[in-house]
Design a protein around this motif. Structure first.
Motif, PDB file in Angstrom:
ATOM      1  N   LEU A   1       0.822  -1.204   0.000  1.00  0.00           N
ATOM      2  CA  LEU A   1       0.000   0.000   0.000  1.00  0.00           C
ATOM      3  C   LEU A   1       0.863   1.263   0.000  1.00  0.00           C
ATOM      4  CD1 LEU A   1      -2.765  -1.096   2.524  1.00  0.00           C
ATOM      5  CD2 LEU A   1      -2.910  -1.022   0.023  1.00  0.00           C
ATOM      6  N   GLN A   2       1.954   1.234   0.751  1.00  0.00           N
ATOM      7  CA  GLN A   2       2.860   2.379   0.804  1.00  0.00           C
ATOM      8  C   GLN A   2       3.522   2.610  -0.552  1.00  0.00           C
ATOM      9  OE1 GLN A   2       5.948   1.871   3.684  1.00  0.00           O
ATOM     10  NE2 GLN A   2       6.910   3.822   3.233  1.00  0.00           N
ATOM     11  N   VAL A   3       3.970   1.543  -1.196  1.00  0.00           N
ATOM     12  CA  VAL A   3       4.609   1.664  -2.505  1.00  0.00           C
ATOM     13  C   VAL A   3       3.598   2.172  -3.533  1.00  0.00           C
ATOM     14  CG1 VAL A   3       5.594   0.317  -4.403  1.00  0.00           C
ATOM     15  CG2 VAL A   3       6.416  -0.027  -2.082  1.00  0.00           C
ATOM     16  N   TRP A   4       2.360   1.681  -3.457  1.00  0.00           N
ATOM     17  CA  TRP A   4       1.336   2.083  -4.423  1.00  0.00           C
ATOM     18  C   TRP A   4       1.062   3.586  -4.362  1.00  0.00           C
ATOM     19  CZ3 TRP A   4      -0.429  -0.904  -8.210  1.00  0.00           C
ATOM     20  CH2 TRP A   4      -1.518  -0.441  -8.948  1.00  0.00           C
ATOM     21  N   LYS A   5       1.112   4.161  -3.140  1.00  0.00           N
ATOM     22  CA  LYS A   5       0.828   5.582  -2.961  1.00  0.00           C
ATOM     23  C   LYS A   5       2.057   6.470  -3.186  1.00  0.00           C
ATOM     24  CE  LYS A   5      -2.744   4.659   0.449  1.00  0.00           C
ATOM     25  NZ  LYS A   5      -3.126   4.776   1.861  1.00  0.00           N
ATOM     26  N   ASP A   6       3.219   5.877  -3.288  1.00  0.00           N
ATOM     27  CA  ASP A   6       4.457   6.634  -3.447  1.00  0.00           C
ATOM     28  C   ASP A   6       4.461   7.399  -4.773  1.00  0.00           C
ATOM     29  OD1 ASP A   6       7.273   7.267  -4.040  1.00  0.00           O
ATOM     30  OD2 ASP A   6       7.676   6.058  -2.256  1.00  0.00           O
ATOM     31  N   PRO A   7       4.870   8.656  -4.775  1.00  0.00           N
ATOM     32  CA  PRO A   7       4.880   9.432  -6.017  1.00  0.00           C
ATOM     33  C   PRO A   7       5.818   8.867  -7.087  1.00  0.00           C
ATOM     34  CG  PRO A   7       5.492  10.811  -4.127  1.00  0.00           C
ATOM     35  CD  PRO A   7       5.237   9.444  -3.616  1.00  0.00           C
ATOM     36  N   ARG A   8       6.825   8.086  -6.668  1.00  0.00           N
ATOM     37  CA  ARG A   8       7.746   7.491  -7.634  1.00  0.00           C
ATOM     38  C   ARG A   8       7.124   6.330  -8.398  1.00  0.00           C
ATOM     39  NH1 ARG A   8      12.436   6.275  -3.479  1.00  0.00           N
ATOM     40  NH2 ARG A   8      10.575   5.901  -2.244  1.00  0.00           N
ATOM     41  N   SER A   9       5.932   5.888  -7.974  1.00  0.00           N
ATOM     42  CA  SER A   9       5.293   4.740  -8.596  1.00  0.00           C
ATOM     43  C   SER A   9       4.666   5.047  -9.946  1.00  0.00           C
ATOM     44  CB  SER A   9       4.214   4.178  -7.666  1.00  0.00           C
ATOM     45  OG  SER A   9       4.798   3.700  -6.489  1.00  0.00           O
ATOM     46  N   LYS A  10       4.325   6.298 -10.172  1.00  0.00           N
ATOM     47  CA  LYS A  10       3.677   6.692 -11.428  1.00  0.00           C
ATOM     48  C   LYS A  10       4.433   7.855 -12.048  1.00  0.00           C
ATOM     49  CE  LYS A  10      -0.093   4.098 -10.671  1.00  0.00           C
ATOM     50  NZ  LYS A  10      -1.202   4.291  -9.855  1.00  0.00           N
ATOM     51  N   ASP A  11       4.479   7.874 -13.372  1.00  0.00           N
ATOM     52  CA  ASP A  11       5.112   9.005 -14.047  1.00  0.00           C
ATOM     53  C   ASP A  11       4.093  10.128 -14.239  1.00  0.00           C
ATOM     54  OD1 ASP A  11       3.518   8.170 -16.136  1.00  0.00           O
ATOM     55  OD2 ASP A  11       5.176   7.489 -17.407  1.00  0.00           O
TER      56      ASP A  11
END
Length: 73
Positions: free
Chosen positions: A27-37
């Protein structure tokens, strides 16, 4: 195969730990800004961590199932 119940419980707890511990990280990785361009597409950061987490959870579920099956006899 004859395995002591204590060892079977170790497998059950290890499997539960693996499944429970990785969910908040996912869940933390999914919300991380680095996860999406900028366009909203998945980045290699998300893809790499998603593969790591899902593999660990699948192995945790397998460990959990093996532990329960050994307890059942």
């Amino acid at each position: 195969m004859n395995v002591p119940a204590a060892l079977s419980w170790v497998l059950v707890f290890a499997g539960l730990w693996s499944v429970i511990a990785w969910v908040p990280f996912l869940l933390q990785v999914w919300k991380d800004p680095r996860s999406k361009d900028d366009k909203g597409n998945m980045t290699s950061y998300l893809t790499t961590r998603f593969m790591l987490i899902t593999t660990s959870m699948i192995l945790g579920i397998a460990t959990l199932v093996i532990g329960f099956r050994l307890l059942a006899g």
